[in-house]
Write a protein that holds these residues in place. Sequence first.
Motif, PDB file in Angstrom:
ATOM      1  N   GLY A  86     -45.065  57.232  66.161  1.00 38.39           N
ATOM      2  CA  GLY A  86     -46.387  57.576  65.652  1.00 38.39           C
ATOM      3  C   GLY A  86     -46.764  56.715  64.445  1.00 38.39           C
ATOM      4  O   GLY A  86     -45.929  56.005  63.885  1.00 38.39           O
ATOM      5  N   THR A  87     -48.027  56.804  64.043  1.00 41.66           N
ATOM      6  CA  THR A  87     -48.530  56.010  62.919  1.00 41.66           C
ATOM      7  C   THR A  87     -48.398  56.793  61.621  1.00 41.66           C
ATOM      8  O   THR A  87     -48.844  57.945  61.542  1.00 41.66           O
ATOM      9  CB  THR A  87     -50.015  55.655  63.135  1.00 41.66           C
ATOM     10  OG1 THR A  87     -50.138  54.927  64.358  1.00 41.66           O
ATOM     11  CG2 THR A  87     -50.553  54.830  61.983  1.00 41.66           C
ATOM     12  N   PRO A  88     -47.791  56.224  60.588  1.00 44.67           N
ATOM     13  CA  PRO A  88     -47.668  56.954  59.310  1.00 44.67           C
ATOM     14  C   PRO A  88     -49.053  57.118  58.660  1.00 44.67           C
ATOM     15  O   PRO A  88     -49.812  56.156  58.541  1.00 44.67           O
ATOM     16  CB  PRO A  88     -46.753  56.053  58.470  1.00 44.67           C
ATOM     17  CG  PRO A  88     -46.903  54.690  59.061  1.00 44.67           C
ATOM     18  CD  PRO A  88     -47.186  54.881  60.524  1.00 44.67           C
ATOM     19  N   SER A 113     -54.932  60.427  51.356  1.00 41.44           N
ATOM     20  CA  SER A 113     -56.001  59.534  51.813  1.00 41.44           C
ATOM     21  C   SER A 113     -56.351  59.743  53.271  1.00 41.44           C
ATOM     22  O   SER A 113     -57.446  59.379  53.704  1.00 41.44           O
ATOM     23  CB  SER A 113     -55.581  58.080  51.610  1.00 41.44           C
ATOM     24  OG  SER A 113     -54.496  57.748  52.489  1.00 41.44           O
ATOM     25  N   LYS A 114     -55.403  60.299  54.054  1.00 40.94           N
ATOM     26  CA  LYS A 114     -55.567  60.472  55.506  1.00 40.94           C
ATOM     27  C   LYS A 114     -55.744  59.139  56.223  1.00 40.94           C
ATOM     28  O   LYS A 114     -56.278  59.085  57.327  1.00 40.94           O
ATOM     29  CB  LYS A 114     -56.757  61.392  55.832  1.00 40.94           C
ATOM     30  CG  LYS A 114     -56.725  62.740  55.136  1.00 40.94           C
ATOM     31  CD  LYS A 114     -55.456  63.525  55.455  1.00 40.94           C
ATOM     32  CE  LYS A 114     -55.450  64.889  54.741  1.00 40.94           C
ATOM     33  NZ  LYS A 114     -54.145  65.592  54.947  1.00 40.94           N
ATOM     34  N   GLN A 115     -55.282  58.048  55.584  1.00 38.90           N
ATOM     35  CA  GLN A 115     -55.404  56.712  56.150  1.00 38.90           C
ATOM     36  C   GLN A 115     -54.041  56.220  56.625  1.00 38.90           C
ATOM     37  O   GLN A 115     -53.005  56.599  56.080  1.00 38.90           O
ATOM     38  CB  GLN A 115     -55.958  55.740  55.108  1.00 38.90           C
ATOM     39  CG  GLN A 115     -57.354  56.076  54.609  1.00 38.90           C
ATOM     40  CD  GLN A 115     -58.371  56.020  55.729  1.00 38.90           C
ATOM     41  OE1 GLN A 115     -58.396  55.079  56.523  1.00 38.90           O
ATOM     42  NE2 GLN A 115     -59.205  57.052  55.811  1.00 38.90           N
ATOM     43  N   PRO A 116     -54.038  55.378  57.682  1.00 39.92           N
ATOM     44  CA  PRO A 116     -52.766  54.787  58.126  1.00 39.92           C
ATOM     45  C   PRO A 116     -52.095  54.021  56.986  1.00 39.92           C
ATOM     46  O   PRO A 116     -52.764  53.373  56.188  1.00 39.92           O
ATOM     47  CB  PRO A 116     -53.193  53.840  59.255  1.00 39.92           C
ATOM     48  CG  PRO A 116     -54.498  54.374  59.737  1.00 39.92           C
ATOM     49  CD  PRO A 116     -55.173  54.954  58.531  1.00 39.92           C
ATOM     50  N   PHE A 140     -38.995  47.066  49.192  1.00 38.82           N
ATOM     51  CA  PHE A 140     -39.875  47.737  50.149  1.00 38.82           C
ATOM     52  C   PHE A 140     -40.539  48.943  49.488  1.00 38.82           C
ATOM     53  O   PHE A 140     -39.861  49.773  48.866  1.00 38.82           O
ATOM     54  CB  PHE A 140     -39.079  48.236  51.368  1.00 38.82           C
ATOM     55  CG  PHE A 140     -38.435  47.144  52.190  1.00 38.82           C
ATOM     56  CD1 PHE A 140     -38.944  45.850  52.197  1.00 38.82           C
ATOM     57  CD2 PHE A 140     -37.311  47.418  52.964  1.00 38.82           C
ATOM     58  CE1 PHE A 140     -38.349  44.858  52.956  1.00 38.82           C
ATOM     59  CE2 PHE A 140     -36.707  46.423  53.731  1.00 38.82           C
ATOM     60  CZ  PHE A 140     -37.232  45.138  53.725  1.00 38.82           C
ATOM     61  N   THR A 141     -41.837  49.065  49.666  1.00 39.51           N
ATOM     62  CA  THR A 141     -42.554  50.216  49.126  1.00 39.51           C
ATOM     63  C   THR A 141     -43.771  50.495  49.995  1.00 39.51           C
ATOM     64  O   THR A 141     -44.184  49.651  50.801  1.00 39.51           O
ATOM     65  CB  THR A 141     -42.966  49.967  47.655  1.00 39.51           C
ATOM     66  OG1 THR A 141     -43.628  51.107  47.128  1.00 39.51           O
ATOM     67  CG2 THR A 141     -43.857  48.754  47.530  1.00 39.51           C
ATOM     68  N   TYR A 142     -44.325  51.710  49.872  1.00 37.33           N
ATOM     69  CA  TYR A 142     -45.500  52.087  50.676  1.00 37.33           C
ATOM     70  C   TYR A 142     -46.405  52.964  49.814  1.00 37.33           C
ATOM     71  O   TYR A 142     -45.946  53.589  48.846  1.00 37.33           O
ATOM     72  CB  TYR A 142     -45.073  52.821  51.948  1.00 37.33           C
ATOM     73  CG  TYR A 142     -44.293  54.093  51.712  1.00 37.33           C
ATOM     74  CD1 TYR A 142     -44.926  55.335  51.682  1.00 37.33           C
ATOM     75  CD2 TYR A 142     -42.920  54.056  51.514  1.00 37.33           C
ATOM     76  CE1 TYR A 142     -44.205  56.509  51.463  1.00 37.33           C
ATOM     77  CE2 TYR A 142     -42.191  55.208  51.280  1.00 37.33           C
ATOM     78  CZ  TYR A 142     -42.844  56.439  51.258  1.00 37.33           C
ATOM     79  OH  TYR A 142     -42.139  57.597  51.026  1.00 37.33           O
ATOM     80  N   PRO A 143     -47.709  53.025  50.128  1.00 40.22           N
ATOM     81  CA  PRO A 143     -48.663  53.661  49.206  1.00 40.22           C
ATOM     82  C   PRO A 143     -48.438  55.137  48.951  1.00 40.22           C
ATOM     83  O   PRO A 143     -48.411  55.562  47.796  1.00 40.22           O
ATOM     84  CB  PRO A 143     -50.024  53.403  49.861  1.00 40.22           C
ATOM     85  CG  PRO A 143     -49.804  52.164  50.683  1.00 40.22           C
ATOM     86  CD  PRO A 143     -48.399  52.270  51.189  1.00 40.22           C
ATOM     87  N   GLU A 144     -48.295  55.959  49.985  1.00 42.55           N
ATOM     88  CA  GLU A 144     -48.183  57.396  49.719  1.00 42.55           C
ATOM     89  C   GLU A 144     -47.410  58.105  50.814  1.00 42.55           C
ATOM     90  O   GLU A 144     -47.288  57.619  51.941  1.00 42.55           O
ATOM     91  CB  GLU A 144     -49.567  58.035  49.562  1.00 42.55           C
ATOM     92  CG  GLU A 144     -50.474  57.907  50.759  1.00 42.55           C
ATOM     93  CD  GLU A 144     -51.827  58.588  50.539  1.00 42.55           C
ATOM     94  OE1 GLU A 144     -51.832  59.787  50.208  1.00 42.55           O
ATOM     95  OE2 GLU A 144     -52.860  57.914  50.721  1.00 42.55           O
ATOM     96  N   GLY A 145     -46.874  59.268  50.454  1.00 42.55           N
ATOM     97  CA  GLY A 145     -46.125  60.066  51.407  1.00 42.55           C
ATOM     98  C   GLY A 145     -47.027  60.699  52.449  1.00 42.55           C
ATOM     99  O   GLY A 145     -48.256  60.643  52.374  1.00 42.55           O
ATOM    100  N   GLY A 146     -46.400  61.309  53.424  1.00 41.51           N
ATOM    101  CA  GLY A 146     -47.122  61.943  54.527  1.00 41.51           C
ATOM    102  C   GLY A 146     -46.237  61.967  55.753  1.00 41.51           C
ATOM    103  O   GLY A 146     -45.001  61.870  55.645  1.00 41.51           O
TER     104      GLY A 146
END
Length: 975
Positions: free
Chosen positions: A159-161, A166-169, A195-201
């Motif tokens: 699935g897409t994170p 933000s409810k954004q991919p 490695f890093t990513y904008p927000e959890g979800g």
Amino acid sequence: MTPLLLDSIPSDLLFLQQKAQREWAHALEEQQIANPLWPESRYQAFIRVCTLSDFVLSQAIRDPQMLIDLVRSGQLDRTLVPGEIRHQLHERLTDCNDEASLLLHLRQHRNYQQVRIIWRDLLRQAELSETCRDLSAMADACTDLAYHWLYKQHCQLFGTPIGRYSKQPQQLVVLGMGKLGAYELNLSSDVDLIFTYPEGGETEGAKRSLDNQEFFTRLGQKLIKALDTITADGFAFRVDMRLRPYGSSGPLVYSFTAIEQYYQNQGRDWERYAMIKARVVAGDQNAGSRLLRILRPFVYRRYLDFSAIEALRSMKQLIQQEVRRKDMDDNIKLGSGGIREVEFIAQAFQLIHGGRDLSLQQRPLLNILDTLAAQGYMPSADVTELKDAYRFLRYTEHALQAVADLQTQSLPDTALEQARLAFIMGFSDWTTFIGQLMYWRKRIEYHFRAVIADPDADDEECIGGEWLPVWEDSIAVESIYQQFSDAGYQDSHAAWQRIVQLRESAQLRAMQRIGRERLDTFMPRFLAQTVEHDNPDLVLERVLPLVEAVARRSAYLVLLTENPGALLRVISLCAASPWIAEQLSRFPALLDELLNEGRLYRPPLAPELTAELREHLLRIPEEDVEQQMNALRHFKLAHRLRVAASEIAGTLPLMKVSDYLTWLAEAILEQVLHLVWNEMVRKHGLPKRLDGSPSELDFVVVGYGKLGGIELGHGSDLDLVFIYDCDPLAETDGQRPIDGAQFYTRMGQRIIFMLTTRTTAGGLYDVDMRLRPSGDSGLLASSLSAFARYQAEQAWTWEHQALIRARVLVGSATLTEQFNQVRLKILGRQRDLSVLRDEVSEMREKMRHNHGTQITQGGLGQNAFSADVPFDLKQDAGGIVDIEFMVQYAVLAWSWQYPQLVTYTDNIRILDGLGAENLFSANHVRTLQEAYKAYRAAAHRLALQKQQGVVEGNLFIDERHAVMGVWQELGLSYL
């Protein structure tokens, strides 16, 4: 300095050449590939490269067709355009269906590019910068395209994170550190990644959702495998993840929030050092740019960061200890005088100064070194030496790694490999090469030892140690008084009371432990330096407020402790001028200016000022008005300090002081005008001219008074008038249209706001708009036609006097010419001289009555002045205004016959013109010019002493009488 390319292979390497020829012929025969029948020069180049690089030979033997295709492509003979390496890999991956295929294509692409890059490097067809850039571009392409291929596969599986808020991919952001971040990879570099990513979800679109952290952890592991795993085709890039928070023991990936909290709360100085070169190399570039903006305050402190100096010194000591412990003499990167030491020199300056000097916030090392020279942090000769040494070592590093594609920086220990390395580097033998190498390493070591050197390192005892008991109050008061007295203080009691007041101040009581330790180190040094000055009492009085002001920001104490020269300049300048002492106390960031003595006492010329400010503002986002305003204010403060210091030191004469202060104001006005214009156009669009065409900045800022006359002083305000040329009723063409008159009125208001608003860095200038048509009751901005009508029909004589000193400072060149024509026409009228004399005399009388200290009635004898009555340099009879009014009277009286009199706006050159036309005698011109310069010089000195422009009544007697004599000879009167 690119190494030489020697003509022929030396005898020591001939057997390698013969081996390359045999094995290439055998490979063609074994794989049944037709001999490519290259031209002899191409074949000899190929054999030369294979002789020098076992890696290229092995790739050619393993896949002759790849080598033949590379030669045919023409890529060996040219520099690739930006993006070409990425495009080639993208083409390879179009039919990639599984991970095995992905790994194969990445490695084939890497081998192809590696052969091309080594070929061009060994044949000196590519400069060092091209080689490093292509290697970095290859790493970027492999990392980013592999990431996007794997991301798509993972989204299909898991699935897409999606971001929780933000409810954004969500996409991964891959930061490249070290040499990759700076586009400086070598031929066999690791790639240091975070490695890093904008927000959890959680992921969406699959049967079983994954937490974003788990999704990106799995994806990161796959990306490392894609790059790092060794297969039959080798590897793409070795991956090192140890620079991430908590190193190898930490999670593989971090959310933006987690990584920001880590660096804010636990980030260490060596991590700041590493983050200088961080760059987004793969994944979401926009989100990555946002992350780097978030982390910038961690890397670059907003103030001059001498608090990092102890950490840097510790890092330097660790480097030196590691070199000694591990016997790294043969390592050209890590050994003494190696590549790492050059990097440390550059990054030390970046950490300390980069928060304030945005020109240092860049990654490539050679660019940083150039900036250190351009900004005066290091002598140009030292920087040139470091750059030459660095290039030599980097070429040597590439030569070592080109041989076998191994990650090595160690010099070879066999005669064969030594001969091969010397030949690659353009030397006929090993002895000559190693002599040159050791020379450069010694020079690097010398400069490395000089960076952040411990000022006490070579001292047997602490500087100022005899004053430590005084500061600590550990001896009897009588002994303290005696020590002050013996050291040359005139009032020991007052000196000690000042120390006590500082010790007991609220600022010091609120200091944290580390700040107090820094103060305890600084104060004995400072007290030892005060007694070297002729007036230590005055030094103590003026500098202790500065110490108290910076106590809570103790990095400035470290600055002065670490830089004895800067401390001496603080003492001498504060003793010479309470104005400078006050400026440093109010704005401690100015202490940075004292570090570079050469730059401090050599202010830049007008074009350099303008270029420096423009470059500084270009690095600030156009929407960040607060940062723009602070940058403008600090620029003014810094350069005004440099002018004042130069004036005190005697390196800048009076006329040049006014020139520099005027140039400074003009440079600031130019940038303010363009900032405001761009802001107004973004909001409202362009105004329209009378013919309906768009108006491109048909606006000028006119300077009057001292600004117009190029005679600004240290505390002068700006007399301004705004003039525009457009259709005042036509609306602008933007989304929020307003009429032209309103557009330029708002523009004028915004300019005044930018100039006068006080921020933490103070204000820029006080602005006086009362000389505009109709004064305070008039429009803030006038059309040129309205200005011309007012001057022709309504203006008073005193307004025409003011127009003599009016000059366009910035704005439209066309409108400037039109304004000059209006000014010439108005000033060139023929006037009734008797009426003019009366009006000038009457206005002068009003000014003297309202502002002067004494009014002279009648005679010009010695008794006309009283020694008990002070003399106002500007307003009193025989003073500055008298000279200005005489010059203005002369221009209004005679410019209809001598239009050249209105060419200049400053009094000195107008007087020259009056003398040239024999309107004033040579004696009168000399008298007025010398008096005018003497008065202004005295006024400047008083301003630096924070005193009004008033002197004792027994001064300038001769000058005043002489000026008054000329006044009366012109028929002007003292009413």
